[in-house]
Design an enzyme around this catalytic site. Sequence first.
Site, PDB file in Angstrom:
ATOM      1  N   HIS A  12       0.971  -1.335   0.172  1.00 30.72           N
ATOM      2  CA  HIS A  12       0.486   0.166   0.181  1.00 30.72           C
ATOM      3  C   HIS A  12       0.311   1.325   0.085  1.00 30.72           C
ATOM      4  CE1 HIS A  12       0.192  -0.374   4.469  1.00 30.72           C
ATOM      5  NE2 HIS A  12       1.134   0.766   4.333  1.00 30.72           N
ATOM      6  N   HIS A  59      -2.364   3.998   9.461  1.00 33.06           N
ATOM      7  CA  HIS A  59      -1.485   5.124  10.249  1.00 33.06           C
ATOM      8  C   HIS A  59      -1.747   5.934  10.302  1.00 33.06           C
ATOM      9  CE1 HIS A  59      -0.738   2.449   6.289  1.00 33.06           C
ATOM     10  NE2 HIS A  59       0.647   2.130   6.709  1.00 33.06           N
ATOM     11  N   HIS A 193       9.769  -4.257   5.251  1.00 37.86           N
ATOM     12  CA  HIS A 193      10.537  -2.787   4.760  1.00 37.86           C
ATOM     13  C   HIS A 193      10.462  -2.407   6.250  1.00 37.86           C
ATOM     14  CE1 HIS A 193       5.793  -2.115   4.728  1.00 37.86           C
ATOM     15  NE2 HIS A 193       6.071  -0.689   5.255  1.00 37.86           N
ATOM     16  N   GLU A 240       3.339  -5.404   9.210  1.00 39.15           N
ATOM     17  CA  GLU A 240       1.732  -5.244   7.942  1.00 39.15           C
ATOM     18  C   GLU A 240       1.869  -6.934   7.751  1.00 39.15           C
ATOM     19  OE1 GLU A 240       2.467  -0.183   6.699  1.00 39.15           O
ATOM     20  OE2 GLU A 240       2.649  -2.224   5.319  1.00 39.15           O
TER      21      GLU A 240
HETATM   22  C1  DHB Z   1       6.091   3.023   2.721  1.00 42.20           C
HETATM   23  C2  DHB Z   1       5.187   2.109   2.700  1.00 42.20           C
HETATM   24  C3  DHB Z   1       4.339   2.041   3.938  1.00 42.20           C
HETATM   25  O1  DHB Z   1       4.020   0.610   4.112  1.00 42.20           O
HETATM   26  C4  DHB Z   1       4.028   3.263   4.375  1.00 42.20           C
HETATM   27  O2  DHB Z   1       2.709   3.072   5.431  1.00 42.20           O
HETATM   28  C5  DHB Z   1       4.691   4.009   4.212  1.00 42.20           C
HETATM   29  C6  DHB Z   1       5.711   4.199   3.351  1.00 42.20           C
HETATM   30  C7  DHB Z   1       7.208   3.388   2.328  1.00 42.20           C
HETATM   31  O3  DHB Z   1       7.860   2.813   1.588  1.00 42.20           O
HETATM   32  O4  DHB Z   1       7.911   4.293   2.486  1.00 42.20           O
HETATM   33 FE    FE Z   2       2.558   0.684   6.470  1.00 47.01          FE
END
Ligand code: DHB
Ligand code: FE
Length: 280
Positions: A12, A59, A193, A240
Amino acid sequence: MARITAGVSTSHVPAIGAALDLGKSAEPYWAPVFKGFDFSKRWIAEEKPDVVFLVYNDHASAFSLDLIPTFAIGCGEEFKPADEGFGARPVPVVHGHPELAWHITQSVIQDDFDLTIVNKMDVDHGLTVPLSLMFGQPEAWPCKVIPFAVNVVQYPPPSGARCYALGKAIGKAIRSFDQDLNVQIWGTGGMSHQLQGPRAGLINKEFDNKFLDLLINDPEAAARIPHIDYVREAGSEGIELVMWLIMRGALEANVDLLHRFYHVPASNTAVGHLILKNGG
Ligand code: DHB
Ligand code: FE
C-alpha cells in the site's frame, strides 16, 4: 447467499498514491510497478465484485495513540479519504455496506473475536492505495468497500495465527449472509520494510518470496510464523504482512493462483501482489 470469489493482496506504499495523483505513473521509476497491475485491472473489470472486504491498517490517521483498536470494522455508510498531512488524496469517497458489515460483526463477535465497531472514520493510504492500484482513477469506486483496520503500528500487534483464525471466522460470516453478492477479500500492506532506526531501508526478497509461496500453498505454515520473525526478517513495518493472513484465512484451502507480482523497489519497500481465485 454471498460468495467469496477471490482474494487479493497488495502493498500500500503511499508514494504510489502520490505518483498516480501527480500524473507520474508513466515515469521510468514507477512504470514497472503499475505494469504489475495491468492484468489485475482487466481481471477486476470483468469480475465486477459487489463488495470488497478490505483488510488494511490505519497509520495514525483515523486512530492515534489515544485509541488503538486491534481489529476495527467499518459499519458506516461512507468513509472519506484522510488528510495525512498533505491534504486528502483526490480519490472518491468509499461507500460501505452497513448491512453486510453488521452481519459480519455479529457473527465474528459471537465466534469470540472482539471487534471494535466503527461508524465514522477517515481512511488513509493503507486503504486508498490498494483501491487505486486495482481500479485506477475512476470518478467513483465501482463497488462497496467494508474497511477492516488492524493494529500493526503500535506494539503489540495480533499474531499471524490469530489473524488467520479471524479470517476463517470472517469467511464463515460472509458465506452466511443471505444476499446474492460477489464478495472479494483483500489483504494489504507489506512486504518487507523498515522505515526507522539503524535498519531503515531493509528489504528481504528471500523472505518476501518464501512468504508468498507459503501463503498460496501452505497457509497453515505461514500462520505459524511468530511476530518476532517478521520484525527480524522483514523489518519493523514488515509486520503489516499479518493482514494478508486474514485474507487467506477467509479463502478455502484450495485456491487457484491467477496472478503473482513482485517488484523492488517502490519507495522503501517491495511491492508484492497476488490474486487468488477461491476454491481452486
Ligand atoms: C512506506 C511504506 C508503508 O507501508 C507506509 O505505510 C509508509 C511508507 C514506504 O515504503 O515509504
Ligand atoms: Fe504502511
